[in-house]
Design a protein around this motif. Sequence first.
Motif, PDB file in Angstrom:
ATOM      1  N   GLY A  79       2.467  -8.201  -9.181  1.00 14.45           N
ATOM      2  CA  GLY A  79       1.378  -8.377  -8.227  1.00 14.45           C
ATOM      3  C   GLY A  79       0.514  -7.156  -8.041  1.00 14.45           C
ATOM      4  O   GLY A  79       0.233  -6.426  -8.985  1.00 14.45           O
ATOM      5  N   GLN A  80       0.107  -6.921  -6.809  1.00 13.45           N
ATOM      6  CA  GLN A  80      -0.880  -5.890  -6.475  1.00 13.45           C
ATOM      7  C   GLN A  80      -0.243  -4.696  -5.792  1.00 13.45           C
ATOM      8  O   GLN A  80       0.638  -4.836  -4.954  1.00 13.45           O
ATOM      9  CB  GLN A  80      -1.945  -6.501  -5.558  1.00 13.45           C
ATOM     10  N   LEU A  81      -0.740  -3.510  -6.135  1.00 15.19           N
ATOM     11  CA  LEU A  81      -0.320  -2.253  -5.534  1.00 15.19           C
ATOM     12  C   LEU A  81      -1.578  -1.472  -5.194  1.00 15.19           C
ATOM     13  O   LEU A  81      -2.422  -1.239  -6.062  1.00 15.19           O
ATOM     14  CB  LEU A  81       0.538  -1.460  -6.531  1.00 15.19           C
ATOM     15  N   ASP A  82      -1.745  -1.106  -3.932  1.00 17.23           N
ATOM     16  CA  ASP A  82      -2.895  -0.316  -3.506  1.00 17.23           C
ATOM     17  C   ASP A  82      -2.456   1.120  -3.269  1.00 17.23           C
ATOM     18  O   ASP A  82      -1.433   1.369  -2.625  1.00 17.23           O
ATOM     19  CB  ASP A  82      -3.490  -0.875  -2.219  1.00 17.23           C
ATOM     20  N   LEU A  83      -3.236   2.064  -3.777  1.00 13.71           N
ATOM     21  CA  LEU A  83      -2.921   3.486  -3.653  1.00 13.71           C
ATOM     22  C   LEU A  83      -3.994   4.185  -2.831  1.00 13.71           C
ATOM     23  O   LEU A  83      -5.186   4.002  -3.071  1.00 13.71           O
ATOM     24  CB  LEU A  83      -2.838   4.136  -5.031  1.00 13.71           C
ATOM     25  N   MET A 118       0.850  -1.170   0.000  1.00 13.28           N
ATOM     26  CA  MET A 118       0.000   0.000   0.000  1.00 13.28           C
ATOM     27  C   MET A 118       0.899   1.238   0.000  1.00 13.28           C
ATOM     28  O   MET A 118       1.846   1.317   0.785  1.00 13.28           O
ATOM     29  CB  MET A 118      -0.898   0.042   1.225  1.00 13.28           C
ATOM     30  N   LEU A 119       0.595   2.159  -0.890  1.00  9.69           N
ATOM     31  CA  LEU A 119       1.340   3.419  -0.969  1.00  9.69           C
ATOM     32  C   LEU A 119       0.385   4.594  -0.839  1.00  9.69           C
ATOM     33  O   LEU A 119      -0.750   4.538  -1.321  1.00  9.69           O
ATOM     34  CB  LEU A 119       2.066   3.537  -2.305  1.00  9.69           C
ATOM     35  N   PHE A 120       0.852   5.652  -0.201  1.00  7.89           N
ATOM     36  CA  PHE A 120       0.099   6.900  -0.150  1.00  7.89           C
ATOM     37  C   PHE A 120       0.571   7.795  -1.291  1.00  7.89           C
ATOM     38  O   PHE A 120       1.723   7.736  -1.707  1.00  7.89           O
ATOM     39  CB  PHE A 120       0.332   7.610   1.182  1.00  7.89           C
ATOM     40  N   THR A 121      -0.325   8.635  -1.787  1.00 10.48           N
ATOM     41  CA  THR A 121       0.012   9.530  -2.882  1.00 10.48           C
ATOM     42  C   THR A 121      -0.683  10.877  -2.707  1.00 10.48           C
ATOM     43  O   THR A 121      -1.787  10.939  -2.162  1.00 10.48           O
ATOM     44  CB  THR A 121      -0.369   8.909  -4.243  1.00 10.48           C
ATOM     45  N   ALA A 122      -0.043  11.926  -3.156  1.00  9.96           N
ATOM     46  CA  ALA A 122      -0.644  13.258  -3.110  1.00  9.96           C
ATOM     47  C   ALA A 122      -1.647  13.452  -4.247  1.00  9.96           C
ATOM     48  O   ALA A 122      -2.537  14.288  -4.165  1.00  9.96           O
ATOM     49  CB  ALA A 122       0.444  14.328  -3.180  1.00  9.96           C
ATOM     50  N   ASP A 123      -1.525  12.660  -5.314  1.00 11.75           N
ATOM     51  CA  ASP A 123      -2.410  12.794  -6.483  1.00 11.75           C
ATOM     52  C   ASP A 123      -2.724  11.392  -7.003  1.00 11.75           C
ATOM     53  O   ASP A 123      -1.913  10.795  -7.719  1.00 11.75           O
ATOM     54  CB  ASP A 123      -1.717  13.638  -7.550  1.00 11.75           C
ATOM     55  N   LEU A 124      -3.886  10.884  -6.663  1.00 12.62           N
ATOM     56  CA  LEU A 124      -4.258   9.516  -7.027  1.00 12.62           C
ATOM     57  C   LEU A 124      -4.263   9.302  -8.541  1.00 12.62           C
ATOM     58  O   LEU A 124      -3.705   8.327  -9.033  1.00 12.62           O
ATOM     59  CB  LEU A 124      -5.615   9.161  -6.428  1.00 12.62           C
ATOM     60  N   ASP A 125      -4.868  10.218  -9.293  1.00 18.55           N
ATOM     61  CA  ASP A 125      -4.938  10.058 -10.747  1.00 18.55           C
ATOM     62  C   ASP A 125      -3.553  10.063 -11.386  1.00 18.55           C
ATOM     63  O   ASP A 125      -3.274   9.273 -12.288  1.00 18.55           O
ATOM     64  CB  ASP A 125      -5.816  11.146 -11.372  1.00 18.55           C
ATOM     65  N   ALA A 126      -2.679  10.950 -10.923  1.00 20.81           N
ATOM     66  CA  ALA A 126      -1.317  11.000 -11.459  1.00 20.81           C
ATOM     67  C   ALA A 126      -0.552   9.722 -11.115  1.00 20.81           C
ATOM     68  O   ALA A 126       0.202   9.208 -11.941  1.00 20.81           O
ATOM     69  CB  ALA A 126      -0.577  12.224 -10.924  1.00 20.81           C
ATOM     70  N   GLY A 166       5.879   2.903   1.993  1.00 21.02           N
ATOM     71  CA  GLY A 166       5.183   1.706   1.553  1.00 21.02           C
ATOM     72  C   GLY A 166       4.931   0.740   2.697  1.00 21.02           C
ATOM     73  O   GLY A 166       5.793   0.529   3.544  1.00 21.02           O
ATOM     74  N   GLN A 167       3.736   0.179   2.723  1.00 19.99           N
ATOM     75  CA  GLN A 167       3.372  -0.756   3.772  1.00 19.99           C
ATOM     76  C   GLN A 167       3.076  -2.116   3.144  1.00 19.99           C
ATOM     77  O   GLN A 167       2.082  -2.266   2.444  1.00 19.99           O
ATOM     78  CB  GLN A 167       2.162  -0.242   4.540  1.00 19.99           C
ATOM     79  N   PRO A 168       3.940  -3.101   3.379  1.00 19.41           N
ATOM     80  CA  PRO A 168       3.690  -4.426   2.814  1.00 19.41           C
ATOM     81  C   PRO A 168       2.591  -5.147   3.614  1.00 19.41           C
ATOM     82  O   PRO A 168       2.435  -4.933   4.809  1.00 19.41           O
ATOM     83  CB  PRO A 168       5.031  -5.141   2.971  1.00 19.41           C
ATOM     84  N   SER A 169       1.848  -5.971   2.913  1.00 12.45           N
ATOM     85  CA  SER A 169       0.811  -6.798   3.553  1.00 12.45           C
ATOM     86  C   SER A 169       1.094  -8.249   3.206  1.00 12.45           C
ATOM     87  O   SER A 169       1.592  -8.552   2.124  1.00 12.45           O
ATOM     88  CB  SER A 169      -0.573  -6.402   3.052  1.00 12.45           C
TER      89      SER A 169
END
Length: 75
Positions: free
Chosen positions: A47-51, A9-17, A66-69
């Motif tokens: 694999g999978q990346l959650d934003l 899981m990653l955080f982002t300042a601009d989801l669309d970008a 980044g937070q691994p699950s």
Amino acid sequence: MDARFSHVMLFTADLDAAIAWYGDKLGFTVAFQAGPHYASLTHPTMGQLDLHPLGEDEALTPKHSGQPSYKVDDL
């Protein structure tokens, strides 16, 4: 116990970008998007990346790294 990597899981300042960048540069595709609140991307080999977007007044800081699950069959 069977334990394996699930996703990051990653955080982002601009989801669309971020969706565009991970798609254009690394070949991820959107598996699911809930408006401006969340997106789950997939890649055939990575694999999978959650934003998740940051809050309106929130700055990207080391706590947003980044937070691994992981998946486990039993704890």
